[in-house]
Design an enzyme around this catalytic site. Structure first.
Site, mmCIF file in Angstrom:
data_model
loop_
_atom_site.group_PDB
_atom_site.id
_atom_site.type_symbol
_atom_site.label_atom_id
_atom_site.label_comp_id
_atom_site.label_asym_id
_atom_site.label_seq_id
_atom_site.Cartn_x
_atom_site.Cartn_y
_atom_site.Cartn_z
ATOM 1 N N LYS A 25 0.785 -1.296 -0.058
ATOM 2 C CA LYS A 25 0.033 -0.048 0.134
ATOM 3 C C LYS A 25 0.792 1.091 -0.064
ATOM 4 O O LYS A 25 1.726 1.606 0.962
ATOM 5 C CB LYS A 25 -0.890 0.100 1.259
ATOM 6 C CG LYS A 25 -1.805 1.192 0.995
ATOM 7 C CD LYS A 25 -3.040 1.139 2.334
ATOM 8 C CE LYS A 25 -3.987 2.018 2.253
ATOM 9 N NZ LYS A 25 -5.045 1.686 3.329
ATOM 10 N N ASP B 223 -10.002 2.557 12.301
ATOM 11 C CA ASP B 223 -10.691 2.794 11.031
ATOM 12 C C ASP B 223 -11.246 1.345 10.808
ATOM 13 O O ASP B 223 -11.064 0.860 9.699
ATOM 14 C CB ASP B 223 -9.685 3.273 9.915
ATOM 15 C CG ASP B 223 -10.493 3.668 8.648
ATOM 16 O OD1 ASP B 223 -11.635 3.925 8.816
ATOM 17 O OD2 ASP B 223 -9.627 3.737 7.624
#
Length: 765
Positions: free
Chosen positions: A47, A143
């Protein structure tokens, strides 16, 4: 699903070759990738932070990103996806996790509809256990949402834990951007409260379970302001949640964090009705996925198979991802060799240097042996170290060469997973240093006590007591081993222990004016150098002793004027020592008789290589090459470079010096030389002062601030690899930052202790 990379797209991030696109999120783009270097063929998900977020211009962001990566690697559990690597200093910061070939919960619900109650219950139990593991590592997710939950046949896998905090208080949030996903955030997160707690993740879990059961979130609304208002008021719509789950989900969504259940208790409650073996933790029963979800798994596995190496089948997703190592702290540099010993004050006491030597009865005394490639193999009947033995010096010559077993994954013990743990109670941090033998990691303390751990898991095997007394300072000299026994030093003496049981075989208590700081083993003999730092009959005399390793019985004793500096070096049938007043002395390893002595150069420590003795010091430039027989100076390598730590030289004939060039834009440097000619081969930035250097195969390994790096010995800067140093906290202790020191390398993994006394093992490659 996987998508081809468009023409002209970057094909590599860090040490990973990009294979396909996985997706994109608010923070970055995600790619399927595989390491280009090393032995691992593992698929990973990389990522990279989005370029338009401006993170590359925010130094504070990079600090938080590095810290959060390190913290996230402390997480272990069957329902989490391990963070493997990352680089906060890259132009676009990135991280790599193990690749989970399955759909996200968001994708699954969008394509197959809401899940049945049994699957939701099992899903919730798995995610609650994942949160328990995350919180146990002192990390918060921040999150948790359907897109951060990946599904596999064995259950859910939680990803991206801890990373959201890196984006807080940066240019991203300064402009009003909320870090998190509206509709799945706790009230305290939306209000910007600093009191975000583990219960905040539980709130998000409740919203995720509602989404899994109904296909929508509990606070869904077209207007963002309405979502925020409903969350703050606790106005959750749970009308579609099955009756058996509605009460538990409502408790998770309580406005008051104190009223939300703890993850461990929540997991037990969700597992209580026997609705799925996986939710109860049984590996024997299948996870209760409906058939249409199982078909999605097959679809994802088929897509991933196209990127597997030819002739290899991809293994099923592992259910026990790695735990994180803690951080490492370097010792203050007095005279830094691979393992510096440290005293608390200038009046600190004494030192016993212990080194092993090859001592075949039939051999006559002779100079240092031939180069490593031509050295005779030790005879097993004389106690040669067993395969899998790893010392912090790398090899018998202390040259830092760990060999190919350091990077060959097959060398790892069966069942190894990265782990992190505190030292057992009663084992202090006044003494540091470890050794590996027969899948056992043995570490010492300041009193000569030892703790043995399973290298695969970090679990206790045995503990052994040390001496009574008071060490004067921290010592960082490791135990030694012959594969059957382990030899534990301290200022107070040295103890021989049975490697399998920890039973004491013998002990030598140093005289009141002496102390012990180093142990190395070879061929059944142990050497000690004892000298005083207190009142004594001979205050400037060092006593050298040879002891039989099996019994501790003394073989000979010799006295020399002055103090020994660093560690003893055993090569061929000679025993070498650097002298504090300057110069080097060579003794017969068989009798202790003096064979040669020179008054200079001044050496902080010694290395044996290629039939020569290498003399180096952090106080002067260059590495002096001395004749192994006469100790005459042959030549000097790197005469303009002053070593910061012990140089290394190994099987490839490349000598590397870590040094500082104040005139360079990046002053911390790594400079390599051809051993035979002394010619400089390359010079590269080290990106921080390494705490120790090592060699394995065709690569240089070193640990720096927050990272473990490897550099090709051909100097190809494009092929440098990097791993994030795992830690749960960032601290400064006595001016020392958390960083790796004195590592052991085996099978592509690293084993060490941090400045706070935490023992860890994680991937180095």
């Amino acid at each position: 699903m996987l998508t081809p990379l468009p023409p002209g797209h970057a094909r590599r991030i860090g040490p990973y070759r990009l294979l396909a696109g996985i997706g994109a999120g608010g923070m970055g783009d995600v790619y399927l990738a595989r390491a280009e270097y090393g032995t691992s063929r593992q698929l990973v998900a990389v990522k990279a932070v989005r370029q338009d977020l401006g993170a590359s211009q925010d130094d504070a962001f990079r600090v938080r990103f590095r810290r959060e990566m390190a913290a996230a690697r402390a997480v272990t559990g069957p329902y989490t996806a391990a963070l493997l690597d990352g680089d906060a200093d890259a132009e676009l910061p990135w991280l790599a996790t193990e690749y989970v070939p399955g759909p996200s919960l968001a994708d699954t619900v969008a394509r197959r509809g809401p899940l049945p109650a049994a699957a939701v219950r099992a899903l919730g139990a798995g995610l609650a256990r994942a949160l328990a593991a995350v919180h146990a590592a002192e990390v918060l997710h921040r999150d948790l949402k359907p897109g951060n939950v990946l599904l596999t046949p064995q259950g859910p896998r939680l990803i991206d834990f801890g990373i959201a905090r890196a984006f807080e208080a940066t240019t991203l949030t300064a402009t009003g951007m909320i870090v998190g996903t509206p509709g799945f955030m706790a009230p305290e997160q939306i209000e910007g409260s600093h009191a975000v707690v583990p219960a905040s993740d539980v709130f998000s879990l409740g919203a995720v379970l509602c989404h899994a059961a109904t296909g929508r979130g509990p606070f869904d609304d077209p207007e963002f302001a309405s979502v925020v208002f409903r969350i703050s008021q606790g106005d959750a719509d749970l009308s579609g949640v099955p009756d058996e789950l509605r009460g538990i989900v409502a408790e998770c969504l309580a406005v008051d964090p104190a009223r939300r259940p703890a993850p461990a208790a929540l997991a037990e409650r969700l597992s209580g009705n026997g609705s799925g073996g996986s939710s109860s933790g049984s590996a024997a029963d299948p996870f209760p996925w409906p058939s249409d979800v199982l078909s999605l798994f097959a679809e994802y596995r088929s897509a991933a198979a196209a990127y597997e190496p030819p002739g290899e089948a991809a293994p099923p997703p592992p259910m026990a991802p790695p735990a994180a190592p803690g951080a490492f702290g370097p010792a203050p540099v007095l005279e830094r060799r691979r393992l510096p010993w440290i005293v608390a004050s200038a009046a600190a006491a004494a030192v016993v240097a212990v080194a092993a030597v090859v001592l075949p009865d039939a051999l006559a005394d002779g100079p240092a042996g031939a180069p490593p490639s031509k050295a005779a193999s030790p005879r097993p009947d004389r106690g040669s170290p067993a395969a899998g033995t790893v010392t912090a010096y790398g090899n018998q010559g202390h040259s830092g060469e760990f060999g190919t077993s350091a990077v060959r994954e097959a060398a790892l013990p069966e069942g190894w997973q990265p782990w992190s743990r505190k030292k057992p109670k009663g084992v202090d941090s006044m003494g540091k240093g470890c050794v590996i033998a027969r899948s056992t990691l043995v570490c010492r303390d300041g009193w000569g006590a030892a703790t043995a751990l399973d290298t695969a898991t970090g679990r206790d095997r045995w503990r052994a007591p040390g001496f009574r007394g008071t060490p004067t300072g921290v010592q960082e000299i490791p135990p030694g081993t012959d594969g059957e026994r382990v030899f534990v030093p301290s200022e107070l003496g040295v103890i021989g222990l049975d490697l399998s049981t920890g039973d004491e075989l013998w002990r030598h208590k140093a005289p009141g004016y002496a102390g012990v700081v180093s142990v190395t083993y070879a061929q059944g003999v142990l050497y000690t150098a004892e000298f005083n730092g207190r009142a004594a009959p001979d205050p400037y005399t060092t006593v050298l002793r040879a002891r039989r390793a099996s019994t501790g019985g003394q073989l000979w004793e010799a006295r020399i004027d002055g103090r020994v500096r660093g560690t003893l070096l055993a090569q061929g049938n000679r025993l070498y020592a650097a002298l504090e007043a300057g110069g080097v002395i060579a003794l017969s390893a068989r009798t202790g008789d003096e064979k040669a002595r020179v008054p200079k150069p001044a050496c902080g420590d010694l290395i044996g290589y290629g039939g020569a003795v290498l003399c180096w010091s952090v106080e002067r430039a260059g590495v002096s090459v001395l004749d192994g027989g006469t100790l005459a100076l042959r030549r000097t390598i790197g005469g303009a470079k002053q070593p910061d730590v012990a140089p290394v030289v190994g099987e490839r004939g490349v000598l590397v010096i870590a040094n500082t060039d104040e005139d360079a834009a990046l002053p911390d440097r790594l400079t390599a030389y051809d051993w035979k000619s002394g010619k400089e081969l390359w010079d590269l930035p080290a990106r921080g002062t390494p705490s120790a250097l090592g060699l394995a195969g065709d690569r240089l390994l070193y640990a720096g601030f927050y990272e473990i790096r490897t550099v090709p010995l051909d100097g190809d800067a494009e092929n440098i690899t990097q791993r994030t140093v795992p830690t749960t906290e960032t601290k400064t202790i006595d001016g020392l930052r958390d960083t790796l020191s004195v590592p052991l390398y085996l099978g592509g993994a690293i084993f060490a202790e941090n400045i706070e006394g935490r023992l860890v093992s994680g991937r180095a490659l």
